[in-house]
Structures are given as structure tokens and as C-alpha cells.
Design an enzyme around this catalytic site. Structure first.
Site, short mmCIF file in Angstrom:
data_model
loop_
_atom_site.label_atom_id
_atom_site.label_comp_id
_atom_site.label_asym_id
_atom_site.label_seq_id
_atom_site.Cartn_x
_atom_site.Cartn_y
_atom_site.Cartn_z
N ARG A 232 0.83 -1.22 0.00
CA ARG A 232 0.00 0.00 0.00
C ARG A 232 0.86 1.26 0.00
O ARG A 232 0.39 2.33 0.35
CB ARG A 232 -0.94 0.00 1.20
CG ARG A 232 -0.20 -0.10 2.52
CD ARG A 232 -1.13 -0.03 3.67
NE ARG A 232 -0.41 -0.33 4.90
CZ ARG A 232 -0.91 -0.17 6.11
NH1 ARG A 232 -2.15 0.28 6.23
NH2 ARG A 232 -0.22 -0.47 7.17
N LYS A 253 1.64 6.48 1.17
CA LYS A 253 1.17 5.28 1.87
C LYS A 253 -0.35 5.34 1.99
O LYS A 253 -0.89 6.23 2.65
CB LYS A 253 1.80 5.18 3.25
CG LYS A 253 1.42 3.90 4.00
CD LYS A 253 2.16 3.80 5.32
CE LYS A 253 1.79 2.52 6.05
NZ LYS A 253 2.52 2.42 7.35
N GLY A 266 -4.93 -1.78 -0.38
CA GLY A 266 -3.94 -0.75 -0.65
C GLY A 266 -4.25 0.60 -0.03
O GLY A 266 -3.50 1.56 -0.26
N ARG A 323 5.33 9.85 2.95
CA ARG A 323 6.54 9.55 3.70
C ARG A 323 7.78 9.98 2.89
O ARG A 323 7.78 9.91 1.67
CB ARG A 323 6.63 8.06 4.02
CG ARG A 323 5.37 7.52 4.66
CD ARG A 323 5.58 6.19 5.31
NE ARG A 323 5.94 5.11 4.38
CZ ARG A 323 6.05 3.84 4.77
NH1 ARG A 323 5.85 3.50 6.03
NH2 ARG A 323 6.36 2.90 3.89
N ARG A 330 14.97 -2.06 2.18
CA ARG A 330 14.90 -2.78 3.45
C ARG A 330 15.79 -4.01 3.45
O ARG A 330 16.29 -4.44 2.41
CB ARG A 330 13.46 -3.24 3.72
CG ARG A 330 12.44 -2.11 3.71
CD ARG A 330 11.40 -2.31 2.61
NE ARG A 330 10.52 -1.15 2.49
CZ ARG A 330 9.62 -0.81 3.40
NH1 ARG A 330 9.45 -1.56 4.46
NH2 ARG A 330 8.90 0.26 3.24
N ASP A 401 11.25 -7.06 6.91
CA ASP A 401 10.80 -6.14 5.87
C ASP A 401 10.53 -4.75 6.42
O ASP A 401 10.27 -3.82 5.65
CB ASP A 401 9.55 -6.69 5.17
CG ASP A 401 8.40 -6.94 6.13
OD1 ASP A 401 8.58 -7.76 7.05
OD2 ASP A 401 7.34 -6.32 5.99
N ASN A 402 10.60 -4.59 7.73
CA ASN A 402 10.40 -3.28 8.36
C ASN A 402 11.72 -2.73 8.90
O ASN A 402 11.71 -1.88 9.79
CB ASN A 402 9.38 -3.37 9.50
CG ASN A 402 7.99 -3.70 9.00
OD1 ASN A 402 7.67 -3.46 7.84
ND2 ASN A 402 7.17 -4.27 9.86
#
Length: 661
Positions: A232, A253, A266, A323, A330, A401-402
């Protein structure tokens, strides 16, 4: 854990006051020697690092420390939301945050420094039509050849070209940051143009942008999840600020589906978007590495969300946050190609070369650039986690992934800041049973993630095994040194005193101390123990500064026994201050620059959300004004911004959240 289970557990915990009472010779903040088991939960790859653990003699060790508690861990809260459940269309002038002078930052050693803004306020910026775009990511890295925007497995590529999906409603501006506008080289007044919310909601294309969604995988709660990607989030491209030379990516986002959306729509809702917008800027003001936020816009659409995953979905106002970061690459960007075998391993080197070329230029030409990259990422990440622990920040979803390859705080979901000091607290309802990402366990979880990144580089034959293992072992050293320096600064000491600090943490745990207010109160302690610290008519234990007493036990008087324990610690603390010999005024000033007074507490965010859902953004604006200067005393700021959360407002959905947004 369901809503009823969470509240029942909390009630039972309060009724029995169930907490460990054993002697606590050491304070646990996170790292335990459980990495051998965790390291085995890796992706299925041909090569993996041998299992190893942190040294057991670190102050982070759980051996003999505060034991894990079975308390439900709800440490904050706010009133339930009564805002409108449908779309809220209330166009208004965006709130221009005046971050144009000096920015307070905390360096790796914990000391506060003033650094000039990257783009002075009087430097003219670009118009929306003439942003200085530089699309190196899409020009130099392999793209998904399929341009259809349908959910699928994307192979042989690091991104997919995709455009935002225009919302059905009329987008409207809620707030914007003038400082972030200047960071990216945009004239802040451009954010007030009527077309700005349309562009930032994805209703119209931003001139010069080339939008895409990143392709990556990741470990979620220690388990390999395969392809994840930007489900998303849609990156509009890179801009290079001509005044500073800094490169920034702009990312929307909540602007619609991508090939990585899986079963989702999304979109994003106002409550989660507002939280990310606020905390992005609050973390920057605290001096911690973070992604930034240019603006928050409402979409005019309604979005269906089941916050607690219990079948009680409701329509909520949709929103998009823009953002901003130098890069959104990542750990998972390097993991996914390796998991798919030899045919895609080459993507790892391509991604690493791009990251080094544009974000770690100092590593170019070194004999082992990829090992140097791993070392720099490891060190940056260690310092980042030390910063989190020092201010009581809990990320909530530290999946690979973060994790940012630049050592930034990224992907704010069910995050939170400690109110009542509880090392086992997690803000993530999904994690309530295992507490993998609790405050205590954050450093260890991040170490696991670094191992997974190293595994990917190792499998791509970019780093040697012995070198990678050596680099990974440096994580604990960097983490410990940075944390110790920060904690010394928070206590106004030149050098870290492990015994004094650990005893303070034990007392804070035993007496439900508010994390932020306790350290801030210690900034007012005089080395001589002057009597004026006790207010006239104060019924709290004699010998405790009034501000400190108010931060303990929910503001209720301590028993004489507990008061005596704190007086004994204060006696040792004052003795240490006298031994170091710093003048009180000088020491206290430096100490306040390491101990914030204001943080984005969960209940404050909830109040701003509830007001915004009703079309009132004044609470958001006031909160952002306060959080802009977290280390300043701000005597005119209402007391609510630094007060404990009202007990009646403690509830899931505020103090603990799901990943649903």
C-alpha cells in the site's frame, strides 16, 4: 488476543498485583542468549551463518534481571473514539509546522547537540511542477516487465511500475510539515495550493514523478513469509535538494493497490496515517534516525477495517501520508532474491551496488565494500536501537521487511512509548501472547534481523563467512556502548554507572514509574539534596522531589517502605553527582537535553485522532507544536501533554493496537 481477553487479563493482573518479587541484581532491557534457536528460523537457503549468541556478561542479559511478567502490558490509553465512521471531507488550510531553525538531536553518545537545518528557511524552494527529480532506482535497477496492476508473484525484478489509484472522494489537506518540504527542496507554500491534496492522495499525477512499488520479502515474527513488497506504499521517485545535495524519496502510503497488496485494498485509514505522520516528525525532533512525513491528507473515501480481527469491521475515514526518506530499501530487499535460488541471486549485488553508490559513497573502492556495508548497517542499527531503548520507544513490528538498510526507524504501525515502565510491554495486540517485539526483546529481535541480512549477503557470495560473523558480533558492542552513553547522559553523569542505573530500573519497575517523567524529574535533583525540592503541604514521602513522587505509582503516595527505597537510591545518586563535581546548573541543563519532557503518548494520539475524525484538526496541530520541542520545558504547554494517561482510558485499540490500518 481478542479485546475481551486483553481486558480480562489486565483486570486479573491488577486484582492480584501479579508481578515477580525476586531480588533483581541486574536490569534487563532486551538481549538474551536465545539467538541459537532464533537463528535456525531462517529462510531455506544454501548457505547460512552458524548460530551464535550475545555475550552473557552484557548489561542487557536476562540472567538475574527483571523476570518476564505475565501482565497483559497495557500501559497507556485514551477515551474511546466517537468520531464519524464515514468519510470526513473538511478542506482546510494545512498546518505549517515551523521547523525552520535549529533541530535538537541526540548523537550516538547520548549528548544533545544543535544542528542547523539542512535547508534554511530563507532558501527559496521549487514549485510542484519543477521538483528536481532523479530517478536512479527505476533507471538503474531491473523492473517488473508486467505493467498490469494485479496481485501476483514478481520475479527477476526489484520493483514494479504502478500508479496510485485515485480515490472516489474529494481529497483534502489535513496537515503538512514546512521543514520536510524544505528538506526535499519544495517551497512550503506549495503545500497550500488547492491541487496539493489531489497530488498527495494519488488523485492526480505529480509532474515528473515515475511511481513504483518495491519488491521484497521478509521474516515476520521470525518466520519466512516469502514475497511481501509495497502492498500500500507507492514511491513517486527521488528528488535531490539542490541546496543541500541530499537525495530524498517521496512515497504515498495508502494510495491504492499494487502487485504486492495480496488480499488488501492498498488503502489506509485516518487513525493509522495520523499516528505515522505525528511520530515520524516527533522521532526526528527527539534526535532519532527516522523516515519523515511531508503531509497528511484525507481521501474523502471510507475504508472498511476490522481493527481487532474479530469480525467487527467498521467504515473509517481514509487518508494518505506522504513519507520521505533517503531510501526505503529494506533488509527484505536482499532476502527475497536469495530465497528464490541461483536465478535471482544477482539481484542482491545489484541492490547492494545501488545502495553503496547513492547512500554509502564512502564505501566505494574499498577492498571489501559489501562487508563494509554490512558493518555500517550493523553499527547504525545498533545505535538506533540504543536510542529506542533510551526513550522507551517500542516499534511493535520488527520484521525484516520493516528494517531500513540506512538504519532508520521505518514503517510505523502499532508502535508505542512506555508510560508505566514494564519491560514486557508490547503495543502490538498480535504479539500479545509471545511478546517477541516487546521493549525487553527489541534488541534481540533486531539482532536476528541483522543475521538474516548477513545470510542474504553470504548466500549471494558478497561477504566471507568469518568476516560476517565478526561484524555481527560488533552489534552488541555498539549497542551497549551507545546505550550506556545515552543512559549516563540521562542521569547527568560523565560515565555510565551500571549499578546505579540498574537499581533505578528495578525501582521504576516495582513502583510503576512513568518512564519519561521519572527521568525528567531526575533532571531537577540537586546534588546537595536541597529541601526546596519538597513542596509545602506535600503528603508524599519526605525526601522525594515532588516531580519524582508524581511520576511513581500512578501519582499515588508510596508506602513508607517504598519511599525509603527511593530515598536510599537518591542518596547514592547524589553521592555520585558530588563525586563527579559538575555544577548542578550546568549538569541539569545537559541532562534535560537527553531526557525529553514530551513524547507522542498513545492517549494523546487518540485524542488527536478522535478530533480529526470529526473534522477538527486543532488537537493535532497543538500536539505537533508541543512535540516539535520535546526537550524544552515549554511552561505554557497544557499539563495534559506531559501527564500520565488517565487510568479509565487504558484499553486495547489505544494502548495496544493491531496491524490493521
Amino acid at each position: 488476543m481478542s479485546f475481551s481477553q486483553c481486558t480480562t487479563s489486565r483486570a486479573a493482573s491488577q486484582a492480584s498485583n501479579h508481578r515477580p518479587t525476586a531480588t533483581l541484581p541486574t536490569m534487563v532491557l532486551g538481549l538474551t542468549a536465545r539467538l541459537p534457536a532464533l537463528a535456525r528460523r531462517t529462510m531455506h537457503s544454501a548457505t547460512s551463518l552458524v548460530s551464535w549468541a550475545l555475550p552473557t556478561n552484557l548489561p542487557w542479559s536476562s540472567v538475574g534481571g527483571i523476570p518476564a511478567s505475565d501482565r497483559s502490558g497495557t500501559s497507556c490509553g485514551a477515551a474511546s473514539s466517537s468520531g464519524a465512521s464515514g468519510p470526513v471531507c473538511c478542506p482546510r488550510r494545512g498546518f505549517a509546522l515551523g521547523r525552520t531553525g535549529n533541530t535538537t538531536a541526540v548523537n550516538a553518545c547520548g549528548a544533545a547537540v544543535n544542528t542547523p537545518s539542512s535547508h534554511p528557511a530563507d532558501t527559496p524552494g521549487a514549485r510542484l511542477e519543477s521538483l528536481p527529480w532523479s530517478h536512479t532506482f527505476v533507471d538503474e535497477l531491473p523492473a517488473d516487465p508486467d505493467t498490469r496492476n494485479n496481485v501476483r508473484q514478481v520475479e527477476g525484478a526489484l520493483f514494479s511500475h504502478v500508479s496510485p489509484t485515485p480515490p472516489a472522494g474529494l481529497p483534502y489537506l489535513i496537515s503538512y510539515s514546512s521543514q520536510v518540504a524544505r528538506l526535499v527542496g519544495l517551497d512550503p507554500t506549495e503545500c497550500e495550493r488547492p491541487e496539493f491534496p489531489l497530488l498527495m492522495a494519488g488523485a492526480a499525477p505529480l509532474p515528473g514523478s515515475r511511481p513504483y512499488a518495491g519488491c521484497y520479502g521478509g521474516h515476520q515474527f521470525g518466520v519466512w513469509a516469502g514475497q511481501l513488497g509495497d502492498g500500500r506504499a507507492i514511491t513517486l521517485g527521488e528528488v535531490v535538494n539542490p541546496a543541500s545535495g541530499q537525495r530524498w524519496e517521496l512515497q504515498l502510503k495508502g494510495a491504492g493497490k499494487t502487485p504486492y497488496s495480496r488480499r488488501a485494498d492498498g488503502r489506509a485509514v485516518l487513525r493509522s496515517s495520523l499516528r505515522e505522520y505525528v511520530v515520524s516528525e516527533a522521532m526526528a525532533a527527539l534526535g532519532l534516525p527516522t523516515t519523515r512525513a511531508l503531509c497528511l491528507v484525507g481521501t474523502g473515501d471510507s475504508v472498511l477495517r476490522d481493527m481487532f480481527y474479530n469480525g467487527n469491521a467498521r467504515w473509517e475515514a481514509g487518508a494518505v501520508v506522504c513519507r520521505v526518506a533517503p531510501s526505503f530499501v529494506r533488509f527484505g530487499t536482499f532476502q527475497l532474491p536469495v530465497s528464490r535460488g541461483a536465478g535471482e541471486v544477482g539481484l542482491v549485488k545489484m541492490a547492494a551496488d545501488w545502495v553503496i553508490k547513492y547512500h554509502y559513497q564512502e564505501l566505494e573502492g574499498q577492498p571489501e565494500p559489501y562487508l563494509s556495508l554490512l558493518r555500517e548497517v550493523t553499527h547504525r542499527t545498533g545505535r538506533l536501537v540504543a536510542g529506542w531503548q533510551s526513550v522507551g520507544f517500542v516499534h511493535g513490528v520488527l520484521n525484516t521487511d520493516n528494517m531500513s538498510i540506512l538504519g532508520l526507524t521505518i514503517d510505523y504501525g502499532p508502535f508505542g512509548f512506555l508510560d508505566k515502565f514494564d519491560p514486557d510491554w508490547t503495543p502490538n495486540l498480535t504479539d500479545a501472547s509471545g511478546r517477541r517485539y516487546s521493549y525487553r526483546n527489541q534488541p534481540e529481535a533486531v539482532q536476528f534481523n541483522l543475521i538474516m541480512l548477513a545470510n542474504a549477503l553470504l548466500a549471494a557470495d558478497l561477504v566471507p563467512r568469518d568476516g560476517a560473523e565478526q561484524v555481527l558480533q560488533e552489534y552488541s558492542q555498539v549497542l551497549s556502548e551507545s546505550y550506556n552513553a545515552r543512559m549516563a547522559a540521562k542521569l547527568g553523569l560523565r560515565e555510565y554507572d551500571r549499578t546505579l542505573t540498574q537499581e533505578l530500573m528495578r525501582l521504576m519497575y516495582d513502583d510503576d514509574a512513568d518512564f519519561t517523567n521519572t527521568f525528567r524529574a531526575l533532571c531537577a535533583v540537586n546534588s546537595s539534596g536541597a529541601k526546596e525540592e519538597q513542596e509545602d503541604g506535600d503528603s508524599r514521602p519526605v525526601g522525594l522531589p515532588a516531580a519524582l513522587a508524581a511520576a511513581l505509582n500512578g501519582g499515588k503516595p508510596l508506602s513508607e517502605e517504598r519511599g525509603a527505597a527511593w530515598r536510599q537510591w537518591l542518596q547514592a545518586y547524589r553521592a555520585r553527582l558530588r563525586a563527579e563535581g559538575q555544577p548542578d546548573a550546568q549538569r541539569q541543563s545537559a541532562q534535560r537535553s537527553a531526557c525529553p519532557k514530551f513524547i507522542p503518548r498513545q492517549h494523546l494520539l487518540q485524542w488527536a485522532i478522535e478530533a480529526a475524525e470529526g473534522g477538527d484538526y486543532s488537537e493535532l496541530e497543538a500536539l505537533m507544536e508541543v512535540l516539535e520541542r520535546p526537550y524544552d520545558e515549554q511552561p505554557d504547554a497544557p499539563a495534559k501533554y506531559s501527564s500520565l494517561p488517565p487510568e479509565e482510558m487504558v484499553r486495547p485499540g489505544v494502548c495496544m493496537l493491531s496491524c490493521s490500518s
